[in-house]
Write an enzyme that holds these catalytic residues in place. Structure first.
Site, short mmCIF file in Angstrom:
data_model
loop_
_atom_site.label_atom_id
_atom_site.label_comp_id
_atom_site.label_asym_id
_atom_site.label_seq_id
_atom_site.Cartn_x
_atom_site.Cartn_y
_atom_site.Cartn_z
N GLU A 48 0.81 -1.21 0.00
CA GLU A 48 0.00 0.00 0.00
C GLU A 48 0.85 1.27 0.00
O GLU A 48 0.33 2.37 -0.26
CB GLU A 48 -0.96 0.00 1.20
CG GLU A 48 -2.01 1.10 1.19
CD GLU A 48 -2.84 1.14 -0.08
OE1 GLU A 48 -2.41 1.77 -1.06
OE2 GLU A 48 -3.91 0.52 -0.10
N HIS B 122 0.95 -10.64 -12.90
CA HIS B 122 2.20 -11.32 -12.56
C HIS B 122 2.06 -12.13 -11.27
O HIS B 122 2.42 -13.32 -11.22
CB HIS B 122 3.32 -10.30 -12.41
CG HIS B 122 4.61 -10.88 -11.90
ND1 HIS B 122 5.66 -11.21 -12.72
CD2 HIS B 122 5.02 -11.19 -10.63
CE1 HIS B 122 6.64 -11.71 -12.00
NE2 HIS B 122 6.29 -11.69 -10.72
N GLU B 123 1.52 -11.50 -10.23
CA GLU B 123 1.43 -12.18 -8.94
C GLU B 123 0.51 -13.40 -9.00
O GLU B 123 0.76 -14.41 -8.34
CB GLU B 123 0.95 -11.21 -7.86
CG GLU B 123 1.88 -10.03 -7.60
CD GLU B 123 3.30 -10.44 -7.25
OE1 GLU B 123 3.48 -11.54 -6.67
OE2 GLU B 123 4.23 -9.67 -7.55
N HIS C 12 2.19 -16.57 -9.78
CA HIS C 12 2.73 -17.25 -8.60
C HIS C 12 1.63 -17.98 -7.84
O HIS C 12 1.82 -19.10 -7.35
CB HIS C 12 3.40 -16.25 -7.66
CG HIS C 12 4.63 -15.61 -8.21
ND1 HIS C 12 5.66 -16.33 -8.77
CD2 HIS C 12 5.00 -14.30 -8.28
CE1 HIS C 12 6.62 -15.51 -9.16
NE2 HIS C 12 6.24 -14.26 -8.88
N HIS D 110 9.54 -17.44 -11.22
CA HIS D 110 9.98 -16.37 -12.11
C HIS D 110 10.62 -16.94 -13.36
O HIS D 110 11.24 -18.01 -13.34
CB HIS D 110 10.95 -15.45 -11.39
CG HIS D 110 10.28 -14.46 -10.51
ND1 HIS D 110 10.83 -13.99 -9.33
CD2 HIS D 110 9.07 -13.84 -10.61
CE1 HIS D 110 9.99 -13.12 -8.78
NE2 HIS D 110 8.93 -13.02 -9.53
#
Length: 470
Positions: free
Chosen positions: A200, A219-220, A223, A229
């Site tokens: 935040e 992207h996250e 995972h 990666h």
């Protein structure tokens, strides 16, 4: 002519270090950057001797070599400028080297294909609807290429919980304030498995400013679904944050996620872009130009550059230098006496000086250069520095333009085959160096002497790169 690479390096140094510092202080700061980076992302044990204090090979040096190899840098075990530049980029907080060991053939994955997600809280940087939309689009990227489905729930425990937090947030993986680590996620599993945390302290946006939530979330979630990666700079799962306004899965991402869950049921399987490889014998180019004396090659979303300062071919997104240029450029040329480079796509063109986009662009090729309306795009272009004449190649013809008079020369177009014998009827890219024209068509490159109108050598298109024959 000032060296383009050195100029950019100086600009980066000035931008990164706003206040003057002694070399010792700077060395200590850089050493701290390296130490923290290797501890956070390469499993270097906290308290291990720093590189400067090691008298021989040690864990810090080996971890640094591991990092350099991951990012395709020259493996030296020393924190040079290129290595530090990568380390100072904002990135995902998930390590490049995992702290856990996976059993071969048993990667982390969800057993079910119907997953739920919940947004626990919202950032004040965006409207709630904008956050919802960004997260929904991020999930859709992955559902489009797999059998996975994602359903949003508004209460209770979901498979994937998403939240905006700052600093220490009770997961033993504290955020580091603005910049640096942007977000992190956990691999599939119970408890926090699959959960995504956004820092935040960052400024979240829905555009090119600061950090685009859609880009980071996509992207996250990779995972959250089990991907690690990627070393492919063009992949969404590359660890450093890069955003040019377009978020898509590269073929590397698609291959990875489909290895875990299989392909989608869609009869028209999505295909992602592939990152060009400098030493690919089949490599072709969209456009090539000199930029303040250095040669830059353009392919899809990328530029490629071979410089004497860096042993490997430099590959990166066009948007790193010129955020407002489109991808898929079709032609480019340098006007040396104006210190300008012009880029073409379709019937539009842009002009830059160094890294600065000139105001008032894009402009129209018809009103600016006098092309007939039948010309919808330029295949290739090159400007002769000594004469100020620019040659535009379109299909099997070419036009000649006077950069000093700012007008098209009379008597054109002419046939390419008549005045440039031997190079064929189509030009993909061309540039000038030392008075010679280098024409590219497919995987072939022709060194051409415009004075004698003869081809001097014929080589592969990628012969400018340091590719060793195996």
């Amino acid at each position: 002519m000032p060296n383009f690479h050195l100029l950019l390096l100086l600009l980066w140094v000035v931008g990164s270090h706003g206040f003057p510092a002694t070399s010792k202080t700077q060395e200590e700061e850089d050493e701290e950057v390296v130490q923290k980076y290797l501890e956070n992302y390469y499993n270097l044990k906290t308290g291990w001797r720093t590189i400067s204090k090691q008298t021989g090979p040690g864990q810090s040096v080996e971890k640094l070599k591991q990092m350099q190899e991951f990012f395709g840098l020259k493996v030296t075990g020393k924190p040079n400028a290129e290595t530090l530049k990568i380390m100072k980029q904002p990135r995902c907080g998930v390590p490049d080297v995992a702290n856990f060991v996976l059993t071969q053939g048993n990667p982390p994955r969800w057993e079910q294909t119907q997953l739920t997600y919940r947004i626990e809280n919202y950032t004040p940087d965006l409207l709630r609807a904008d956050v919802d939309h960004a997260i929904e689009k991020a999930f859709q990227l992955w559902s489009d290429v797999t059998p996975l489905t994602f359903t949003k729930v508004s209460e209770g425990q979901a498979d994937i919980m998403l939240s905006f937090v700052r600093g220490d947030h009770d997961d033993n993986n504290a955020f580091d304030g603005p910049g640096g680590q942007l977000a992190h996620a956990y691999q599939p599993g119970l408890g926090m498995g699959g959960d995504v945390h956004f820092d935040e302290d960052e400024r979240w946006t829905k555009d090119l400013r600061n950090y685009n939530l859609f880009r980071v979330a996509a992207h996250e979630l990779g995972h959250s679904l089990g991907l690690a990666h990627s070393t492919d700079i063009g992949a969404l799962m590359y660890p450093s944050y890069m955003f040019s306004g377009d978020v898509q899965l590269a073929q590397d991402d698609i291959n990875g996620i489909q290895a875990l869950y299989g392909a989608s049921q869609n009869p028209n399987q999505p295909v992602g872009p592939q990152t060009p490889q400098a030493c690919d014998s089949k490599l072709t180019f969209d456009a090539i130009t000199t930029v303040r004396g250095e040669i830059m090659f353009f392919k899809d979303r990328f530029y490629m550059r071979a410089t004497p300062f860096y042993p490997e071919t430099e590959l990166n997104f066009i948007s790193v230098f010129w955020p407002h240029l489109p991808n898929g450029l079709q032609a480019a040329y340098e006007v040396a006496h104006r210190d300008e480079v012009l880029f073409f796509k379709g019937n539009k063109y842009w002009a830059v000086q160094g890294q600065d986009m000139l105001p008032g662009y894009p402009k129209d090729i018809h009103s600016s250069f006098g092309f007939p309306r039948s010309v919808t795009h330029i295949d290739a272009a090159v400007s002769e520095e000594q004469t100020g004449k620019t040659y535009f190649f379109v299909a099997n013809k070419y036009w000649r333009y006077d950069e000093y008079k700012r007008s098209m020369d009379a008597g054109y177009p002419k046939r390419i085959a008549d005045d440039f014998p031997g190079i064929g009827n189509k030009v993909d890219a061309v540039f000038e160096k030392d008075g010679f024209f280098y024409f590219f068509h497919g995987t072939r490159q022709y060194k051409f002497d415009p004075k004698t109108q003869r081809i001097l050598t014929l080589q592969k298109a990628n012969s400018w790169f340091n590719c060793r024959k195996k």
